[in-house]
Scaffold this motif. Sequence first.
Motif, mmCIF file in Angstrom:
data_model
loop_
_atom_site.group_PDB
_atom_site.id
_atom_site.type_symbol
_atom_site.label_atom_id
_atom_site.label_comp_id
_atom_site.label_asym_id
_atom_site.label_seq_id
_atom_site.Cartn_x
_atom_site.Cartn_y
_atom_site.Cartn_z
ATOM 1 N N THR A 1 48.000 21.022 55.299
ATOM 2 C CA THR A 1 48.060 21.756 53.947
ATOM 3 C C THR A 1 46.678 22.354 53.462
ATOM 4 O O THR A 1 46.709 23.429 52.903
ATOM 5 C CB THR A 1 48.281 20.414 52.702
ATOM 6 N N LEU A 2 45.521 21.788 53.852
ATOM 7 C CA LEU A 2 44.427 22.470 53.758
ATOM 8 C C LEU A 2 43.975 23.673 54.571
ATOM 9 O O LEU A 2 43.244 24.319 54.335
ATOM 10 C CB LEU A 2 43.250 21.433 54.019
ATOM 11 N N CYS A 3 44.891 23.731 55.518
ATOM 12 C CA CYS A 3 44.610 24.940 56.583
ATOM 13 C C CYS A 3 45.335 26.218 55.930
ATOM 14 O O CYS A 3 45.221 27.266 56.480
ATOM 15 C CB CYS A 3 44.998 24.605 57.999
ATOM 16 N N LYS A 4 46.196 25.916 54.934
ATOM 17 C CA LYS A 4 46.963 27.231 54.523
ATOM 18 C C LYS A 4 45.931 28.078 53.935
ATOM 19 O O LYS A 4 45.007 27.842 53.138
ATOM 20 C CB LYS A 4 47.992 26.668 53.528
ATOM 21 N N SER A 5 46.482 29.448 53.740
ATOM 22 C CA SER A 5 45.705 30.380 53.053
ATOM 23 C C SER A 5 45.692 30.005 51.624
ATOM 24 O O SER A 5 46.814 29.509 51.165
ATOM 25 C CB SER A 5 46.122 31.728 53.605
ATOM 26 N N THR A 6 44.805 30.590 50.994
ATOM 27 C CA THR A 6 44.772 30.449 49.403
ATOM 28 C C THR A 6 46.166 30.992 48.572
ATOM 29 O O THR A 6 46.403 30.459 47.894
ATOM 30 C CB THR A 6 43.546 30.914 48.858
ATOM 31 N N THR A 7 46.615 31.831 49.454
ATOM 32 C CA THR A 7 47.753 32.632 48.566
ATOM 33 C C THR A 7 49.000 31.880 49.015
ATOM 34 O O THR A 7 49.843 31.633 47.925
ATOM 35 C CB THR A 7 48.057 33.975 49.258
ATOM 36 N N LYS A 8 49.169 30.972 49.866
ATOM 37 C CA LYS A 8 50.176 30.021 50.129
ATOM 38 C C LYS A 8 50.071 28.621 49.666
ATOM 39 O O LYS A 8 51.033 27.914 49.630
ATOM 40 C CB LYS A 8 50.474 30.266 51.652
ATOM 41 N N LEU A 9 48.820 28.334 49.550
ATOM 42 C CA LEU A 9 48.368 26.986 49.012
ATOM 43 C C LEU A 9 48.588 26.957 47.395
ATOM 44 O O LEU A 9 48.162 27.510 46.464
ATOM 45 C CB LEU A 9 47.013 26.602 49.399
ATOM 46 N N SER A 10 49.454 25.854 47.027
ATOM 47 C CA SER A 10 49.572 25.707 45.510
ATOM 48 C C SER A 10 48.729 24.663 45.037
ATOM 49 O O SER A 10 48.271 23.832 45.784
ATOM 50 C CB SER A 10 51.182 25.599 45.160
ATOM 51 N N LEU A 11 48.715 24.741 43.677
ATOM 52 C CA LEU A 11 47.924 23.703 43.089
ATOM 53 C C LEU A 11 48.687 22.495 43.219
ATOM 54 O O LEU A 11 48.039 21.221 43.295
ATOM 55 C CB LEU A 11 47.671 24.157 41.461
ATOM 56 N N GLU A 12 50.083 22.234 43.148
ATOM 57 C CA GLU A 12 50.613 21.254 43.523
ATOM 58 C C GLU A 12 50.370 20.852 44.751
ATOM 59 O O GLU A 12 50.181 19.208 44.895
ATOM 60 C CB GLU A 12 52.137 21.362 43.294
ATOM 61 N N ASP A 13 50.281 21.555 46.020
ATOM 62 C CA ASP A 13 50.024 21.261 47.238
ATOM 63 C C ASP A 13 48.518 20.342 47.144
ATOM 64 O O ASP A 13 48.230 19.240 47.720
ATOM 65 C CB ASP A 13 49.865 22.335 48.188
ATOM 66 N N LEU A 14 47.664 21.177 46.505
ATOM 67 C CA LEU A 14 46.151 20.370 46.467
ATOM 68 C C LEU A 14 46.263 19.011 45.796
ATOM 69 O O LEU A 14 45.634 18.050 46.024
ATOM 70 C CB LEU A 14 45.221 21.339 45.631
ATOM 71 N N ASN A 15 47.066 18.978 44.622
ATOM 72 C CA ASN A 15 47.112 17.712 43.858
ATOM 73 C C ASN A 15 47.636 16.570 44.573
ATOM 74 O O ASN A 15 47.461 15.500 44.608
ATOM 75 C CB ASN A 15 47.826 17.792 42.554
ATOM 76 N N GLN A 16 48.796 16.787 45.504
ATOM 77 C CA GLN A 16 49.465 16.105 46.243
ATOM 78 C C GLN A 16 48.370 15.583 47.392
ATOM 79 O O GLN A 16 48.281 14.214 47.707
ATOM 80 C CB GLN A 16 50.701 16.579 46.936
ATOM 81 N N ALA A 17 47.755 16.468 48.084
ATOM 82 C CA ALA A 17 46.755 16.192 48.796
ATOM 83 C C ALA A 17 45.660 15.209 48.372
ATOM 84 O O ALA A 17 45.222 14.414 49.163
ATOM 85 C CB ALA A 17 46.029 17.331 49.633
ATOM 86 N N GLU A 18 45.191 15.541 47.157
ATOM 87 C CA GLU A 18 44.318 14.707 46.796
ATOM 88 C C GLU A 18 44.438 13.318 46.348
ATOM 89 O O GLU A 18 43.859 12.462 46.634
ATOM 90 C CB GLU A 18 43.725 15.455 45.136
ATOM 91 N N SER A 19 45.956 13.462 46.000
ATOM 92 C CA SER A 19 46.288 11.777 45.659
ATOM 93 C C SER A 19 46.634 11.015 46.734
ATOM 94 O O SER A 19 46.280 9.966 46.906
ATOM 95 C CB SER A 19 47.782 12.117 44.958
ATOM 96 N N THR A 20 47.023 11.606 48.004
ATOM 97 C CA THR A 20 46.898 11.187 49.241
ATOM 98 C C THR A 20 45.547 10.622 49.868
ATOM 99 O O THR A 20 45.350 9.432 50.129
ATOM 100 C CB THR A 20 47.634 11.821 50.353
ATOM 101 N N LEU A 21 44.609 11.509 49.720
ATOM 102 C CA LEU A 21 43.373 11.256 50.109
ATOM 103 C C LEU A 21 42.964 9.922 49.136
ATOM 104 O O LEU A 21 41.959 9.030 49.658
ATOM 105 C CB LEU A 21 42.425 12.301 49.965
ATOM 106 N N PHE A 22 43.147 10.016 47.723
ATOM 107 C CA PHE A 22 42.704 8.782 47.096
ATOM 108 C C PHE A 22 43.336 7.483 47.775
ATOM 109 O O PHE A 22 42.672 6.482 47.697
ATOM 110 C CB PHE A 22 43.013 9.062 45.616
ATOM 111 N N ASP A 23 44.559 7.562 47.763
ATOM 112 C CA ASP A 23 45.425 6.554 48.204
ATOM 113 C C ASP A 23 44.946 5.866 49.592
ATOM 114 O O ASP A 23 44.507 4.716 49.750
ATOM 115 C CB ASP A 23 46.812 6.625 48.415
#
Length: 154
Positions: free
Chosen positions: A59-81
């Motif tokens: 997810t974090l390797c995606k270009s910013t044009t293909k990376l959505s805020l939803e992707d980032l929020n999901q990744a952050e939630s998983t990192l927190f877990d």
Amino acid sequence: MSKKENNDVPSKDEDLKLFEDSLSEDEETVEVNGFEVLVSQNQQLKNAFMDILLDIIETLCKSTTKLSLEDLNQAESTLFDLTRAGLNVGWLRQKWDVAYLKKEKQRVTGARIIELEEQVRKRKLTLSDLESDLKNEKAAALAAKSRIGFSHVV
């Protein structure tokens, strides 16, 4: 097709739940490559953790044009877990921070571009109106300068 449907492989959420459940037991842990792992954990669980980490990295390797805020929020939630579950993923959190800042900069820049384009559009309309007014004034001035002929007076 979800992972559960595909050969009964647990989904990412199930992997995380399995990990959290296993950490709730009072067992001895060992550190493996910076990760705290229960001695009793089997290879399947270790593979599940790696799948979760690889998903976040992908997810974090995606270009910013293909990376959505939803992707980032999901990744952050998983990192927190993962952090709450005891994994040392600070290095990956730093990568998330960089990706988030890039995405936020892209969002702000995009909004500014739209704002500037609107200003340019409005000013072009104003300029067009001014050019039309100028043309009319020149025509009126030219008409006022022209000599009035004898036929116009009589």
